[in-house]
Design a protein around this motif. Structure first.
Motif, PDB file in Angstrom:
ATOM      1  N   HIS A 226       8.174  -5.013   6.930  1.00  0.00           N
ATOM      2  CA  HIS A 226       8.286  -5.871   5.756  1.00  0.00           C
ATOM      3  C   HIS A 226       6.971  -6.583   5.442  1.00  0.00           C
ATOM      4  O   HIS A 226       6.688  -6.881   4.286  1.00  0.00           O
ATOM      5  N   SER A 227       6.162  -6.833   6.471  1.00  0.00           N
ATOM      6  CA  SER A 227       4.902  -7.529   6.183  1.00  0.00           C
ATOM      7  C   SER A 227       3.990  -6.663   5.298  1.00  0.00           C
ATOM      8  O   SER A 227       3.219  -7.187   4.507  1.00  0.00           O
ATOM      9  N   PHE A 228       4.091  -5.343   5.404  1.00  0.00           N
ATOM     10  CA  PHE A 228       3.319  -4.481   4.504  1.00  0.00           C
ATOM     11  C   PHE A 228       3.854  -4.576   3.087  1.00  0.00           C
ATOM     12  O   PHE A 228       3.118  -4.715   2.126  1.00  0.00           O
ATOM     13  N   PHE A 229       5.176  -4.463   2.985  1.00  0.00           N
ATOM     14  CA  PHE A 229       5.795  -4.461   1.657  1.00  0.00           C
ATOM     15  C   PHE A 229       5.525  -5.771   0.943  1.00  0.00           C
ATOM     16  O   PHE A 229       5.110  -5.805  -0.208  1.00  0.00           O
ATOM     17  N   THR A 230       5.731  -6.863   1.646  1.00  0.00           N
ATOM     18  CA  THR A 230       5.642  -8.159   0.981  1.00  0.00           C
ATOM     19  C   THR A 230       4.201  -8.499   0.578  1.00  0.00           C
ATOM     20  O   THR A 230       3.972  -9.163  -0.426  1.00  0.00           O
ATOM     21  N   LEU A 231       3.212  -8.022   1.344  1.00  0.00           N
ATOM     22  CA  LEU A 231       1.823  -8.321   0.964  1.00  0.00           C
ATOM     23  C   LEU A 231       1.236  -7.221   0.064  1.00  0.00           C
ATOM     24  O   LEU A 231       0.041  -7.207  -0.206  1.00  0.00           O
ATOM     25  N   SER A 232       2.077  -6.304  -0.381  1.00  0.00           N
ATOM     26  CA  SER A 232       1.625  -5.192  -1.240  1.00  0.00           C
ATOM     27  C   SER A 232       0.529  -4.365  -0.590  1.00  0.00           C
ATOM     28  O   SER A 232      -0.451  -3.996  -1.228  1.00  0.00           O
ATOM     29  N   LEU A 233       0.689  -4.081   0.703  1.00  0.00           N
ATOM     30  CA  LEU A 233      -0.369  -3.345   1.401  1.00  0.00           C
ATOM     31  C   LEU A 233       0.022  -1.894   1.628  1.00  0.00           C
ATOM     32  O   LEU A 233       1.189  -1.542   1.628  1.00  0.00           O
ATOM     33  N   GLY A 234      -0.991  -1.066   1.828  1.00  0.00           N
ATOM     34  CA  GLY A 234      -0.742   0.304   2.245  1.00  0.00           C
ATOM     35  C   GLY A 234      -0.675   1.310   1.112  1.00  0.00           C
ATOM     36  O   GLY A 234      -0.471   2.490   1.353  1.00  0.00           O
ATOM     37  N   MET A 235      -0.832   0.853  -0.118  1.00  0.00           N
ATOM     38  CA  MET A 235      -0.824   1.841  -1.217  1.00  0.00           C
ATOM     39  C   MET A 235      -1.955   1.605  -2.203  1.00  0.00           C
ATOM     40  O   MET A 235      -1.966   2.167  -3.290  1.00  0.00           O
ATOM     41  N   GLY A 236      -2.889   0.748  -1.828  1.00  0.00           N
ATOM     42  CA  GLY A 236      -4.061   0.583  -2.683  1.00  0.00           C
ATOM     43  C   GLY A 236      -3.894  -0.411  -3.819  1.00  0.00           C
ATOM     44  O   GLY A 236      -4.753  -0.493  -4.693  1.00  0.00           O
ATOM     45  N   ALA A 237      -2.815  -1.192  -3.829  1.00  0.00           N
ATOM     46  CA  ALA A 237      -2.667  -2.186  -4.902  1.00  0.00           C
ATOM     47  C   ALA A 237      -3.737  -3.273  -4.740  1.00  0.00           C
ATOM     48  O   ALA A 237      -4.444  -3.616  -5.697  1.00  0.00           O
ATOM     49  N   MET A 238      -3.900  -3.771  -3.519  1.00  0.00           N
ATOM     50  CA  MET A 238      -4.916  -4.793  -3.294  1.00  0.00           C
ATOM     51  C   MET A 238      -6.315  -4.186  -3.389  1.00  0.00           C
ATOM     52  O   MET A 238      -7.263  -4.838  -3.812  1.00  0.00           O
ATOM     53  N   LEU A 239      -6.409  -2.921  -2.999  1.00  0.00           N
ATOM     54  CA  LEU A 239      -7.693  -2.221  -3.138  1.00  0.00           C
ATOM     55  C   LEU A 239      -8.093  -2.189  -4.624  1.00  0.00           C
ATOM     56  O   LEU A 239      -9.223  -2.505  -4.999  1.00  0.00           O
ATOM     57  N   THR A 240      -7.129  -1.837  -5.468  1.00  0.00           N
ATOM     58  CA  THR A 240      -7.407  -1.750  -6.904  1.00  0.00           C
ATOM     59  C   THR A 240      -7.761  -3.117  -7.474  1.00  0.00           C
ATOM     60  O   THR A 240      -8.728  -3.249  -8.233  1.00  0.00           O
ATOM     61  N   TYR A 241      -7.005  -4.149  -7.106  1.00  0.00           N
ATOM     62  CA  TYR A 241      -7.324  -5.492  -7.604  1.00  0.00           C
ATOM     63  C   TYR A 241      -8.693  -5.941  -7.085  1.00  0.00           C
ATOM     64  O   TYR A 241      -9.435  -6.619  -7.781  1.00  0.00           O
ATOM     65  N   GLY A 242      -9.015  -5.557  -5.859  1.00  0.00           N
ATOM     66  CA  GLY A 242     -10.328  -5.890  -5.298  1.00  0.00           C
ATOM     67  C   GLY A 242     -11.458  -5.198  -6.043  1.00  0.00           C
ATOM     68  O   GLY A 242     -12.588  -5.688  -6.081  1.00  0.00           O
ATOM     69  N   SER A 243     -11.141  -4.056  -6.658  1.00  0.00           N
ATOM     70  CA  SER A 243     -12.200  -3.305  -7.340  1.00  0.00           C
ATOM     71  C   SER A 243     -12.621  -3.971  -8.652  1.00  0.00           C
ATOM     72  O   SER A 243     -13.620  -3.598  -9.244  1.00  0.00           O
ATOM     73  N   TYR A 244     -11.857  -4.935  -9.117  1.00  0.00           N
ATOM     74  CA  TYR A 244     -12.232  -5.652 -10.347  1.00  0.00           C
ATOM     75  C   TYR A 244     -12.920  -6.976 -10.020  1.00  0.00           C
ATOM     76  O   TYR A 244     -12.992  -7.879 -10.846  1.00  0.00           O
ATOM     77  N   LEU A 245     -13.382  -7.067  -8.764  1.00  0.00           N
ATOM     78  CA  LEU A 245     -13.877  -8.344  -8.263  1.00  0.00           C
ATOM     79  C   LEU A 245     -15.398  -8.330  -8.140  1.00  0.00           C
ATOM     80  O   LEU A 245     -15.996  -7.313  -7.807  1.00  0.00           O
ATOM     81  N   SER A 246     -16.018  -9.476  -8.378  1.00  0.00           N
ATOM     82  CA  SER A 246     -17.467  -9.546  -8.227  1.00  0.00           C
ATOM     83  C   SER A 246     -17.792  -9.933  -6.781  1.00  0.00           C
ATOM     84  O   SER A 246     -16.901 -10.272  -5.998  1.00  0.00           O
ATOM     85  N   HIS A 247     -19.089  -9.899  -6.465  1.00  0.00           N
ATOM     86  CA  HIS A 247     -19.480 -10.153  -5.074  1.00  0.00           C
ATOM     87  C   HIS A 247     -19.511 -11.628  -4.701  1.00  0.00           C
ATOM     88  O   HIS A 247     -19.815 -11.980  -3.573  1.00  0.00           O
ATOM     89  N   LYS A 248     -19.185 -12.476  -5.663  1.00  0.00           N
ATOM     90  CA  LYS A 248     -19.243 -13.911  -5.347  1.00  0.00           C
ATOM     91  C   LYS A 248     -18.042 -14.376  -4.526  1.00  0.00           C
ATOM     92  O   LYS A 248     -18.085 -15.385  -3.849  1.00  0.00           O
ATOM     93  N   THR A 249     -16.953 -13.622  -4.621  1.00  0.00           N
ATOM     94  CA  THR A 249     -15.708 -14.097  -4.016  1.00  0.00           C
ATOM     95  C   THR A 249     -15.664 -13.906  -2.499  1.00  0.00           C
ATOM     96  O   THR A 249     -16.112 -12.883  -1.982  1.00  0.00           O
TER      97      THR A 249
END
Ligand code: PFF
Length: 454
Positions: A226-249
Motif C-alpha cells: 500500500h505504501s507504493f500505491f498511496t505515494l503513487s510510486l512504481g509507475m513513473g507518475a512522480m518521475l513525470t511530475y519531476g520532469s517538469y521541475l527546475s533544478h532549484k527545487t
C-alpha cells in the motif's frame, strides 16, 4: 529540442509542484482504502509498520523517481533511454509504467464514479432511508447497475481529460492549487465534527496503540504494497511530475513533505471514519464497503448528517480527481515525448481508450459478474490486484535498482544534493535504495508466489 520543451511545459511555482504531487499521492488510497485495511489489520501496529514502510522504502523511491525525471526532463520511456541507450532493456520500466497508468486509471475512474454517485445520493438524503439494510443496499444496487457505472465512469474520464488538455501549468497545476486547499478544508471540517463524537478517543487508541495479536504476515506485506500505491510510486507518475521541475527545487525535502502530507491525510481519514463507526457501535472491519456502506448509514443517524455526507463524498471525488490527473499525465506525456504528438491528440485518444478499457470494470458487478480471471476475481478486482500488488511494487523495485546500480553515480549525487538541506543524508538514502527497498519488495514477491512462508 526547444520546441519539445515548450510542448512539455514546466511548473510555474514550487508550491504548484508540491500540491500537484500531494494531489497525486492523496486519493482513494488514503480515504477509501487505508482506513479499511488498517481496520482489518487491527489498527495500531499495522499503522506503525506502514509508517516504517513509508519512511524506509517509499520516500527513498520517491526521491529516485524525481531524480530520474528531473535529470532527463523526460517522461518515463524517454528518461530511461536518455540515461542508458535507445534500445536499452531499462526502458521496459517506462513501458510498464504506461501500462500501469492505463490499467489503474481504467478502474480508478469507476470507483471515483461511485463517489460521484454518492454525492447525489447524499444530496437526496438516500431517499430518506434510515434502515441500515436499505442504506447498505444502495451500494449493491449501484455496483450491479452497469449503465449508471458507465455513465459516471464517462463523466469522470471527461473531467480528467479536460484538466490534462490544459497542460502542466494551466491544467494540472491550476487544478491542484484550487482543489487541494478545498480538500484540506473539507477534511478539517469533518475531523472537527468527528472529534466531538463519543467514539473519538476509542478511535484514537485504535489507530495509535499497537496490538500485536491482530497482525499477520500478510498484513505486513499489505502495508508495504500500500505504501507504493498511496505515494503513487512504481509507475513513473512522480518521475513525470519531476520532469517538469527546475533544478532549484530540493528533491529530498519535497519528497519528505509530500509523504508526510499523504500520511497525515490517511491518518486523518481514519480519525474521521472510526469515531463515527465506534460511536454507532459498528465494526471497523467492514472491508472495501466501509466507506460506501457504513458511512452513509452512520451519516443518516448523525445530526446534520446530510451535509457531512455530501462533503465527505465530494472530498472523495476531488481526491480521486487529482490522482487520476497524474495517472493520465503519465500516458499523455509518453505520446508527447516519444511520439511527438500534440497534447490534444495525446490526451483525447488515450483518454478514450482508457475509457473503453474501463468498461469491463464498470460492468463487473452487473453484466460481467460471471466473468472471472486470476483465480475467481472479476475484471475490476483483477485489475486492482494486478496493478497494486504486482505492477507498482515491480516498477518500484526496478526504479530503485536502476538508480542504485545503473545510473551514473555522480548524476545521482548531484540530483540528491543540489540545493538540498538534507545533502548529508545521501549515504543512508543510497543504502535504502541499493539494499533495503529491493530486499523488502523481493520478500513481498517471494511470499506472494509462495516461495517464502512465515
Ligand atoms: N496515490 C493514489 C491514491 O492513493 O489513491 C493512487 C495512485 C495515483 C497510484 C497515481 C499510482 C499513481 F501513479
Amino acid at each position: 529540442m526547444i520546441d519539445n520543451l515548450k510542448n512539455r511545459g514546466q511548473w510555474a511555482t514550487r508550491m504548484g509542484f508540491m500540491l500537484a504531487c500531494a494531489g497525486s499521492a492523496i486519493g482513494l488510497g488514503n480515504i477509501w482504502k487505508f482506513p479499511y485495511i488498517a481496520g482489518m489489520n487491527g489498527g495500531g501496529l499495522f499503522v506503525l509498520i506502514y509508517l516504517f514502510c513509508i519512511f524506509a522504502v517509499g520516500i527513498p523511491i520517491m526521491i529516485c523517481e524525481f531524480a530520474v525525471g528531473r535529470s532527463t526532463q523526460s517522461s518515463p520511456v524517454e528518461a530511461f533511454r536518455k540515461l542508458t541507450s535507445k534500445n536499452s532493456f531499462w526502458q521496459i520500466v517506462g513501458w510498464m509504467g504506461i501500462l500501469s497508468g492505463f490499467v489503474i486509471l481504467s478502474y480508478y475512474s469507476v470507483v471515483a464514479g461511485w463517489a460521484m454517485h454518492y454525492v447525489f445520493l447524499s444530496v437526496k438524503n438516500f431517499n430518506g432511508a434510515t434502515n441500515p439494510e436499505v442504506i447498505s443496499g444502495f451500494f449493491g444496487a449501484l455496483y450491479s447497475n452497469g449503465w449508471v457505472n458507465l455513465f459516471w465512469h464517462a463523466i469522470f474520464m471527461l473531467l480528467t481529460i479536460s484538466v490534462i488538455l490544459g497542460g502542466v501549468k494551466k491544467g494540472i497545476e491550476r487544478a491542484a492549487r484550487w482543489l487541494m486547499p478545498i480538500l484540506f478544508g473539507m477534511m478539517l471540517l469533518l475531523l472537527i465534527r468527528s472529534s466531538f463524537m463519543s467514539g473519538f478517543s476509542q478511535a484514537v487508541s485504535f489507530v495509535f496503540s499497537p496490538d500485536a495479536s491482530k497482525l499477520t504476515a500478510a498484513g505486513v506485506l499489505e502495508a508495504l504494497g500500500h505504501s507504493f500505491f498511496t505515494l503513487s510510486l512504481g509507475m513513473g507518475a512522480m518521475l513525470t511530475y519531476g520532469s517538469y521541475l527546475s533544478h532549484k527545487t530540493d528533491l529530498v525535502k519535497s519528497s519528505i513533505i509530500i509523504s508526510i502530507m499523504d500520511t497525515a491525510v490517511a491518518l486523518i481519514a481514519c480519525l474521521i471514519l472510526f469515531p463515527v463507526l465506534f460511536t454507532y457501535g459498528m465494526s471497523p472491519e467492514a472491508g472495501p464497503g466501509l466507506v460506501f456502506k457504513s458511512m452513509p448509514m452512520v451519516f443518516s443517524q448523525l445530526p446534520g448528517g446530510t451535509i457531512f455526507a455530501v462533503i465527505f463524498f465530494l472530498l472523495l471525488t476531488l481526491a480521486a480527481l487529482t490522482s487520476a490527473i497524474s495517472l493520465m499525465e503519465v500516458v499523455t506525456s509518453f505520446f508527447i515525448d516519444t511520439l511527438g504528438w500534440k497534447r490534444k491528440t495525446a490526451t483525447l485518444l488515450p483518454g478514450f481508450l482508457i475509457f473503453l478499457f474501463g468498461i469491463p470494470s464498470a460492468l463487473s458487478g452487473g453484466a460481467l459478474s460471471k466473468f472471472t480471471m486470476l483465480g475467481g476475481k472479476n475484471f475490476f478486482d483483477a485489475m486492482d490486484y494486478l496493478s497494486s500488488n504486482w505492477f507498482l511494487p515491480l516498477g518500484g523495485l526496478c526504479i530503485a535498482l536502476f538508480v542504485g546500480y545503473r545510473m551514473d553515480l555522480s548524476l545521482v549525487k548531484k540530483e540528491f544534493k543540489e540545493n538540498s538541506i538534507f545533502a548529508k543524508l545521501f549515504t543512508p538514502w543510497f543504502y535504502c535504495v541499493r539494499y533495503l527497498a529491493p530486499l523488502a519488495v523481493a520478500i513481498v514477491f517471494l511470499y506472494k508466489i509462495g516461495l517464502l512462508k512465515f
